[in-house]
Design an enzyme around this catalytic site. Structure first.
Site, PDB file in Angstrom:
ATOM      1  N   ASP A 171     -15.770  -8.985  19.779  1.00  0.00           N
ATOM      2  CA  ASP A 171     -14.902  -7.959  19.198  1.00  0.00           C
ATOM      3  C   ASP A 171     -15.721  -7.108  18.227  1.00  0.00           C
ATOM      4  OD1 ASP A 171     -12.555  -6.641  18.808  1.00  0.00           O
ATOM      5  OD2 ASP A 171     -11.590  -8.206  17.627  1.00  0.00           O
ATOM      6  N   LYS A 187      -6.852  -5.605  23.813  1.00  0.00           N
ATOM      7  CA  LYS A 187      -8.223  -5.774  24.335  1.00  0.00           C
ATOM      8  C   LYS A 187      -8.538  -7.274  24.492  1.00  0.00           C
ATOM      9  CE  LYS A 187      -9.949  -2.892  21.080  1.00  0.00           C
ATOM     10  NZ  LYS A 187      -8.804  -2.119  20.569  1.00  0.00           N
ATOM     11  N   THR A 188      -8.236  -8.050  23.455  1.00  0.00           N
ATOM     12  CA  THR A 188      -8.484  -9.498  23.543  1.00  0.00           C
ATOM     13  C   THR A 188      -7.570 -10.115  24.599  1.00  0.00           C
ATOM     14  OG1 THR A 188      -8.784  -9.386  21.155  1.00  0.00           O
ATOM     15  CG2 THR A 188      -8.730 -11.580  22.125  1.00  0.00           C
ATOM     16  N   THR A 193     -13.164  -0.366  18.541  1.00  0.00           N
ATOM     17  CA  THR A 193     -12.264   0.741  18.222  1.00  0.00           C
ATOM     18  C   THR A 193     -13.079   2.031  18.174  1.00  0.00           C
ATOM     19  OG1 THR A 193     -12.647   0.162  15.921  1.00  0.00           O
ATOM     20  CG2 THR A 193     -10.594  -0.611  16.898  1.00  0.00           C
ATOM     21  N   ARG A 251       0.976  -5.143  19.580  1.00  0.00           N
ATOM     22  CA  ARG A 251       0.826  -6.116  18.485  1.00  0.00           C
ATOM     23  C   ARG A 251       1.872  -5.851  17.404  1.00  0.00           C
ATOM     24  NH1 ARG A 251      -4.753  -6.184  15.691  1.00  0.00           N
ATOM     25  NH2 ARG A 251      -5.395  -7.262  17.587  1.00  0.00           N
TER      26      ARG A 251
END
Ligand code: ADE
Length: 354
Positions: free
Chosen positions: A125, A80-81, A174, A233
């Site tokens: 976030d 997402k980032t 999330t 990740r």
């Protein structure tokens, strides 16, 4: 494009929300930032999202207007980032990264909004954790690019409308379901990020290995991809861990054997489950006859916090089909029993219609 990270915010967030999964203990921001793709071509996966974004970006550029506010949701680690960074770099603008728990006081969010320049991106976030006051400051900021500030007390109070530069808010969460509807409604585009396929993760592993200048064979990359829980990740962290093994214990090359042996030592199994995931499934089987059992009970028994169980462990266990969510709590599925090599009690089997 520069990423200005709100370090203070991140420190506070880490204090409040300790991240206790093993792969997160070694959370290495510099490493993660150094391998982040900067353009759509090097961003692997999420093809539907990329195609839509390319058109949206092109249209915004042609109109000479800032991008609509965007909301990305999905389990942690899916990029997402990273995609927000790609958007900023493609638009040629700065991105300011912060997280909702860092925006505790009104002046935190006001300060950031007032420091933005035209066209810039503000990335928040964990946006579902924004408090009511911050949310209310954001509504006019998102809708009309204004800040409504109250000065003075009760009878003498005055509202001041301060114009803000036209910016784009990118929210990440999330838990899209925990966003209030007025906030959700102010995003022009809402997109769910999906778990990555084995093929996509294999490409992520190959790309990262190349950046780290470690040699990886096709078989080695696939072996790491298989155990990365659909999450880039995690794939990136495993490449780093396995490359350490490859250098110290082998000849520096990550092939299938090196990858599998290293990941076995790290206790990451064929499906990417780690000790916490297996402890969770074993707990439900051993202590609660396979479930259903409430998430609070699971968290207390594992000495984890509920948020870690819900946000970090469960999404992949549910997606892999090892765990099921029922109105009365969590249950281990027949696949979950099979994966652990435990025979399912016959009563449970009949409940699952096996
Ligand atoms: N690293 C993290 N996410 C990635 C992605 N989607 N593509 C390439 N590298 C990544």
């Amino acid at each position: 494009m520069a990423i200005i990270s709100d370090d203070e915010g991140i420190r506070k967030r880490e204090k409040k929300n300790p991240i206790i999964k093993p792969e997160n203990i070694e959370y290495d921001n510099t490493f993660e930032n150094s391998i982040r793709p900067k353009d759509f071509d090097s961003y692997i996966g999420q093809s539907a999202l990329k195609e839509t974004l390319k058109i949206t970006l092109e249209a915004a550029k042609k109109r000479g207007k800032p991008l609509d506010h965007l909301l990305f949701y999905g389990p942690p680690g899916l990029g997402k980032t990273t995609i927000a960074g790609v958007i900023a770099s493609q638009m040629g603008v700065e991105i300011r990264i912060t997280s909702a728990p860092a925006l505790e006081r009104p002046r935190d969010i006001i300060g950031i909004l007032m420091s933005l320049k035209g066209g810039e991106i503000l990335f928040i976030d964990e946006i579902h954790r924004l408090n009511k006051v911050a949310e209310e400051i954001l509504y006019p900021a998102m809708e009309d690019f204004t800040l409504d500030m109250t000065t003075g007390k009760s009878q003498t109070a005055k509202t001041l409308r301060v114009p803000l530069p036209k910016f784009t808010l990118i929210g990440a969460t999330t838990k899209a379901g925990e966003l209030s509807s007025p906030l959700r409604d102010r995003f022009g585009m809402i997109h769910r990020l999906e778990f990555y396929t084995k093929e996509e993760l294999t490409k992520v592993v190959q790309r990262t290995a190349k950046i780290l200048e470690v040699e990886v064979t096709e078989g080695g990359a696939q072996a790491i991809a298989m155990r990365s829980r659909g999450t880039p990740r995690i794939a990136n962290r495993l490449v780093k861990r396995v490359s350490d093994f490859a250098i110290v214990k082998y000849d520096g090359v990550i092939d299938e054997k090196v990858a599998n042996e290293s990941l076995d030592i790290l206790k990451i199994d064929k499906f990417g489950l780690d000790t916490t995931d297996r402890a969770l499934l074993n707990l439900i089987i051993d202590k609660y006859d396979g479930g259903p059992v409430g998430v609070e009970t699971i968290a207390a028994a594992l000495s984890e916090d509920v948020r870690t169980i819900e946000d970090v462990c469960e999404p992949y266990l549910l997606q892999a089909g090892f765990l099921q969510r029922t109105p009365r709590g969590r249950k281990v599925s027949p696949e979950g029993y099979r994966h652990l090599g435990i025979k399912m009690p016959s009563m449970q089997t009949s409940l699952f219609g096996e």
